[in-house]
Design a protein around this motif. Sequence first.
Motif, short mmCIF file in Angstrom:
data_model
loop_
_atom_site.label_atom_id
_atom_site.label_comp_id
_atom_site.label_asym_id
_atom_site.label_seq_id
_atom_site.Cartn_x
_atom_site.Cartn_y
_atom_site.Cartn_z
N SER A 119 0.86 -1.19 0.00
CA SER A 119 0.00 0.00 0.00
C SER A 119 0.89 1.24 0.00
O SER A 119 2.09 1.14 0.29
CB SER A 119 -0.88 0.00 1.26
OG SER A 119 -0.06 0.21 2.39
N PRO A 120 0.34 2.41 -0.30
CA PRO A 120 1.16 3.63 -0.26
C PRO A 120 1.80 3.81 1.12
O PRO A 120 2.90 4.34 1.22
CB PRO A 120 0.16 4.75 -0.55
CG PRO A 120 -0.94 4.09 -1.32
CD PRO A 120 -1.03 2.69 -0.78
N ILE B 216 3.68 0.08 -7.42
CA ILE B 216 5.00 -0.58 -7.36
C ILE B 216 6.00 0.18 -8.23
O ILE B 216 7.14 0.41 -7.83
CB ILE B 216 4.87 -2.06 -7.81
CG1 ILE B 216 4.02 -2.83 -6.80
CG2 ILE B 216 6.25 -2.70 -7.94
CD1 ILE B 216 3.59 -4.21 -7.27
N SER B 217 5.56 0.59 -9.42
CA SER B 217 6.46 1.34 -10.30
C SER B 217 6.87 2.65 -9.64
O SER B 217 8.06 3.02 -9.65
CB SER B 217 5.76 1.61 -11.64
OG SER B 217 6.55 2.47 -12.43
N ASP B 218 5.92 3.37 -9.06
CA ASP B 218 6.23 4.67 -8.44
C ASP B 218 7.24 4.52 -7.31
O ASP B 218 8.20 5.29 -7.22
CB ASP B 218 4.94 5.31 -7.88
CG ASP B 218 4.06 5.87 -9.00
OD1 ASP B 218 4.50 5.84 -10.16
OD2 ASP B 218 2.93 6.31 -8.69
N GLU C 233 6.58 12.17 -0.36
CA GLU C 233 5.49 12.65 0.51
C GLU C 233 4.13 12.41 -0.15
O GLU C 233 3.19 11.96 0.48
CB GLU C 233 5.64 14.15 0.81
CG GLU C 233 6.88 14.51 1.61
CD GLU C 233 8.18 14.38 0.80
OE1 GLU C 233 8.15 14.67 -0.41
OE2 GLU C 233 9.20 13.96 1.38
N SER C 234 4.05 12.73 -1.47
CA SER C 234 2.74 12.58 -2.12
C SER C 234 2.34 11.11 -2.16
O SER C 234 1.16 10.78 -2.10
CB SER C 234 2.76 13.18 -3.53
OG SER C 234 3.62 12.45 -4.38
N GLY D 82 -0.87 9.56 0.93
CA GLY D 82 -2.17 9.12 0.43
C GLY D 82 -2.79 10.14 -0.52
O GLY D 82 -3.92 9.97 -0.97
N SER D 83 -2.05 11.24 -0.82
CA SER D 83 -2.65 12.23 -1.73
C SER D 83 -2.71 11.69 -3.16
O SER D 83 -3.45 12.19 -3.99
CB SER D 83 -1.87 13.54 -1.67
OG SER D 83 -0.57 13.36 -2.18
N LEU D 84 -1.92 10.64 -3.44
CA LEU D 84 -2.06 9.96 -4.73
C LEU D 84 -3.02 8.80 -4.51
O LEU D 84 -2.65 7.81 -3.89
CB LEU D 84 -0.72 9.37 -5.17
CG LEU D 84 0.32 10.31 -5.72
CD1 LEU D 84 1.61 9.54 -5.95
CD2 LEU D 84 -0.17 10.89 -7.03
#
Length: 480
Positions: A165-166, A192-194, A336-337, A341-343
């Motif tokens: 999860s993020p 996963i990519s991010d 941070e993003s 959870g902002s993404l």
Amino acid sequence: MESENDDAKALRQLILATELRLEKLKNELADVERRSSPNRLTEGQDELESLKDSKWPLTPDEYLRYGRQMIVPSIGIQGQLRLHAASVLIVGAGGLGCPAAAYIAGAGVKTLGIVDGDTVEVSNLHRQILHCSSTVGLWKVDSAIHSLKGLNPNVEYRAYREHLSPENAADIVSHYDIVLDCTDHPKSRYLISDICVLLQKPLVSASALRTDGQLMILNYPAAPQGSTSGGPCYRCIFPNPPPANQVVSCGDGGILGPVVGVMGVLQAVEAIKLITAGLKVSHTSDDAELQESKVLPSPSLLLFSANSPSPFRTVRLRQRRPDCFACSAQAGLTPESLTSGSLDYVAFCGSAAPVNILSDEEQISAGQYSELRNGGSKKEHVLLDVREKVQFDICHVDGSINVPFSKLQGNLDTTYPWLPETSPADAPIYVLCRLGNDSQVITKKLKESGLGDNGKRPILDIKGGLRAWKKDVDSSWPEY
Ligand SMILES: [Zn+2]
């Protein structure tokens, strides 16, 4: 039935726990024996002790165990030592993750982490080869690691009994050198990519559905955001996710076991190739060595199609996209993003919620329909099953007509060639599918096409589909 399942599940868990306890006791016994007779070293201890004074970098067991791959020229002792020091993370212990994990553990990496928040189901077993009938109901990671320990006890296994999860991604991924995406949904692929871009981890990504699969090596070399020497990320290839209602999972679309097996094995091949070649990680945005070498691997997409006369094809991919949201110089992605959870990956990819487009009057329950078939007021009607033919052939309700959803959903032939000629113009039509989603779409479409003749011919959806039929009408109905 339910309680029997619960009993069986509890027993399986008890058996596994007992086996793990037995393993622990054996280790304790070995410890005690070693302490009580210091001169009598146990086998493993013997090897470790001898290694301290040894001029050899591996134990005798390891030379034997990995000998057949070490004599492959592209691996050699150098490659084996790199494997020996490598830590690999596999996200997803399913059809891709099981074969990938087996070969990577067998090859002798130092650490293998596995992330999965699901439990083993019987319908997984035809393709998820680390699990077996006796581990149904257990965490997939526990079942997988239990098998892997039998295969190679020298690897350090780490179990993550949760979905990536993020919130947990950075903590988990940061401990590993390379990541394998063995999941089956776009939202986990983007996440996963991010995280791999942010933490500069190479990523081997694969997917499979029905008889086809695809494989990509992403973010390799793993370079910082904005660096042109890094490989493309998942967002470079797919900037936008597919529409949620077009995402078909293996559970819905079907999957041939060895097809997903081929893709998982190929992921292991690529991971082993990258590790034994010495993973390239670029720590600056214009890494001189990488730029100079000019031997950047050209990114490509491997496509596998089991039914094609030439089953393997390769498509060249572009390098990093200059405006990529994740890996470009203008990337909007930050640690941070991601963690805050902002993404919102769920919102970004959308979710195919259960369809709910009909009013109560436009639906009938499976029980009501069954009464209508058997009751005294047996009326001539049409039962339209809109599952794909391959599913209809597995099992269908007597007297039903099969017209697949895929045919009805396109341009509707308003001569309705499937309607029996003998059927009266006011004979009701009942629409049925597997779970009661597609049947709603078709009920609505048929009504809108005018087939209902302004209410003279009722068109009703059978609520909950064949799953409800099994639950409320015919418990012997084969669930697949
Ligand atoms: Zn990118």
